[in-house]
Design an enzyme around this catalytic site. Structure first.
Site, PDB file in Angstrom:
ATOM      1  N   LYS A   2       0.837  -1.204   0.000  1.00  0.00           N
ATOM      2  CA  LYS A   2       0.000   0.000   0.000  1.00  0.00           C
ATOM      3  C   LYS A   2       0.879   1.264   0.000  1.00  0.00           C
ATOM      4  CE  LYS A   2      -3.905  -2.256   2.347  1.00  0.00           C
ATOM      5  NZ  LYS A   2      -4.889  -2.157   3.452  1.00  0.00           N
ATOM      6  N   TYR A  26     -12.281  -2.216  -3.482  1.00  0.00           N
ATOM      7  CA  TYR A  26     -12.792  -2.271  -2.111  1.00  0.00           C
ATOM      8  C   TYR A  26     -14.326  -2.205  -2.067  1.00  0.00           C
ATOM      9  CZ  TYR A  26      -8.251  -2.044   0.275  1.00  0.00           C
ATOM     10  OH  TYR A  26      -7.004  -2.338   0.781  1.00  0.00           O
ATOM     11  N   THR A  42      -5.601  -7.678  10.325  1.00  0.00           N
ATOM     12  CA  THR A  42      -5.897  -6.382   9.701  1.00  0.00           C
ATOM     13  C   THR A  42      -5.397  -5.216  10.557  1.00  0.00           C
ATOM     14  OG1 THR A  42      -7.886  -7.364   8.772  1.00  0.00           O
ATOM     15  CG2 THR A  42      -7.767  -4.968   8.757  1.00  0.00           C
ATOM     16  N   ASN A  54      -1.929  -0.081   7.049  1.00  0.00           N
ATOM     17  CA  ASN A  54      -1.442  -1.392   7.469  1.00  0.00           C
ATOM     18  C   ASN A  54      -0.585  -2.082   6.407  1.00  0.00           C
ATOM     19  OD1 ASN A  54      -3.498  -2.041   5.760  1.00  0.00           O
ATOM     20  ND2 ASN A  54      -4.742  -3.155   7.251  1.00  0.00           N
ATOM     21  N   HIS A 101      -1.901  -5.312   1.273  1.00  0.00           N
ATOM     22  CA  HIS A 101      -3.198  -5.938   0.984  1.00  0.00           C
ATOM     23  C   HIS A 101      -2.961  -7.333   0.431  1.00  0.00           C
ATOM     24  CE1 HIS A 101      -7.082  -6.919  -0.770  1.00  0.00           C
ATOM     25  NE2 HIS A 101      -6.399  -7.308  -1.840  1.00  0.00           N
ATOM     26  N   GLU A 148      -9.503  -9.806  -8.108  1.00  0.00           N
ATOM     27  CA  GLU A 148      -8.521  -8.723  -7.941  1.00  0.00           C
ATOM     28  C   GLU A 148      -7.398  -8.825  -8.976  1.00  0.00           C
ATOM     29  OE1 GLU A 148      -7.610  -9.122  -3.772  1.00  0.00           O
ATOM     30  OE2 GLU A 148      -9.612  -8.425  -3.200  1.00  0.00           O
TER      31      GLU A 148
HETATM   32  P1  RTP Z   1      -7.031  -5.703   2.916  1.00  0.00           P
HETATM   33  O1  RTP Z   1      -8.353  -5.954   2.212  1.00  0.00           O
HETATM   34  O2  RTP Z   1      -6.543  -4.303   2.739  1.00  0.00           O
HETATM   35  O3  RTP Z   1      -6.022  -6.742   2.580  1.00  0.00           O
HETATM   36  O4  RTP Z   1      -7.259  -5.853   4.488  1.00  0.00           O
HETATM   37  P2  RTP Z   1      -8.056  -6.982   5.245  1.00  0.00           P
HETATM   38  O5  RTP Z   1      -8.633  -7.974   4.271  1.00  0.00           O
HETATM   39  O6  RTP Z   1      -7.165  -7.490   6.320  1.00  0.00           O
HETATM   40  O7  RTP Z   1      -9.202  -6.132   5.911  1.00  0.00           O
HETATM   41  P3  RTP Z   1     -10.622  -5.712   5.314  1.00  0.00           P
HETATM   42  O8  RTP Z   1     -11.664  -6.063   6.314  1.00  0.00           O
HETATM   43  O9  RTP Z   1     -10.796  -6.194   3.907  1.00  0.00           O
HETATM   44  O10 RTP Z   1     -10.509  -4.128   5.301  1.00  0.00           O
HETATM   45  C1  RTP Z   1      -9.899  -3.441   4.226  1.00  0.00           C
HETATM   46  C2  RTP Z   1      -9.076  -2.320   4.761  1.00  0.00           C
HETATM   47  O11 RTP Z   1      -9.922  -1.349   5.323  1.00  0.00           O
HETATM   48  C3  RTP Z   1      -9.260  -0.710   6.397  1.00  0.00           C
HETATM   49  N1  RTP Z   1     -10.090  -0.793   7.580  1.00  0.00           N
HETATM   50  N2  RTP Z   1     -10.286   0.216   8.365  1.00  0.00           N
HETATM   51  N3  RTP Z   1     -11.211   1.900  10.443  1.00  0.00           N
HETATM   52  C4  RTP Z   1     -11.542   0.611  10.445  1.00  0.00           C
HETATM   53  O12 RTP Z   1     -12.177   0.115  11.338  1.00  0.00           O
HETATM   54  C5  RTP Z   1     -11.073  -0.213   9.348  1.00  0.00           C
HETATM   55  N4  RTP Z   1     -11.365  -1.489   9.168  1.00  0.00           N
HETATM   56  C6  RTP Z   1     -10.724  -1.854   8.032  1.00  0.00           C
HETATM   57  C7  RTP Z   1      -7.945  -1.421   6.632  1.00  0.00           C
HETATM   58  O13 RTP Z   1      -6.894  -0.655   6.083  1.00  0.00           O
HETATM   59  C8  RTP Z   1      -8.119  -2.720   5.884  1.00  0.00           C
HETATM   60  O14 RTP Z   1      -6.877  -3.200   5.414  1.00  0.00           O
HETATM   61 MG    MG Z   2      -9.772  -7.411   2.604  1.00  0.00          MG
END
Ligand code: RTP
Ligand code: MG
Length: 148
Positions: free
Chosen positions: A9, A49, A91, A112, A115, A126
């Site tokens: 990222k 997203y 996450t 973080n 991705h 994706e």
């Molecule tokens: P990613 O898609 O980026 O690989 O991350 P992930 O699967 O671990 O998490 P996901 O639930 O898909 O969330 C996507 C991205 O959204 C941001 N996020 N912010 N403020 C919040 O509560 C929150 N929750 C998620 C994070 O940057 C996450 O990577």
């Molecule tokens: Mg995700």
């Protein structure tokens, strides 16, 4: 062979972590089959997203992921989707284990570092969003069935 989409990222690119992150997946034994440094157009970010469209952090998430270049990659290998997610860590970096990318380098859930696709369906989706067929390279490393 299974493929996944991983992306350093904008915060990871700014902090010079591309090499470290590529190194981890190479050393693990996975094979890089596509990579590019790019700025994500807003429409692509919103599509990528899309599952989070209704979440309160969606706007922030799109703003952040389009704020600077990302390093988009496709990796190949046995069980690469799940293993890459394990190597990324949870996450929220505050909950991510040491030894994972987010555990070692991340500070906040919004920034973080990396991705990774979370299922075979999202990996396929994706990869298709970020790469055209001719940007993925098919090659062998050695004449050995256990080096992917
Ligand atoms: P990613 O898609 O980026 O690989 O991350 P992930 O699967 O671990 O998490 P996901 O639930 O898909 O969330 C996507 C991205 O959204 C941001 N996020 N912010 N403020 C919040 O509560 C929150 N929750 C998620 C994070 O940057 C996450 O990577
Ligand atoms: Mg995700």
């Amino acid at each position: 062979m299974e493929k996944t989409f991983l992306m350093v990222k904008p915060d990871g690119v700014q902090r010079n972590l591309i090499g470290d992150i590529v190194n981890r997946f190479e050393k693990k034994g996975f094979k890089l089959v596509g990579a590019k440094l790019m700025n994500i157009p807003t429409e692509l970010a919103e599509n990528h997203y899309g599952e989070h469209k209704e979440r309160p952090f969606f706007g922030e998430l799109v703003d952040f992921i389009t704020s600077g270049p990302v390093f988009a990659m496709v990796w190949e290998g046995e069980n690469v989707i799940t293993t890459a997610r394990d190597m990324m860590g949870k996450t929220n970096p505050k909950e991510a284990a040491s030894g994972t990318v987010r555990g070692d380098y991340g500070m906040t859930v919004g920034k973080n570092i990396i991705h990774g696709s979370d299922s075979s369906e999202s990996a396929e989706r994706e990869i298709g969003l970020f790469f055209s067929e001719n940007e993925l390279v098919s090659y062998s490393k050695q004449d050995s069935s256990w080096i992917y």
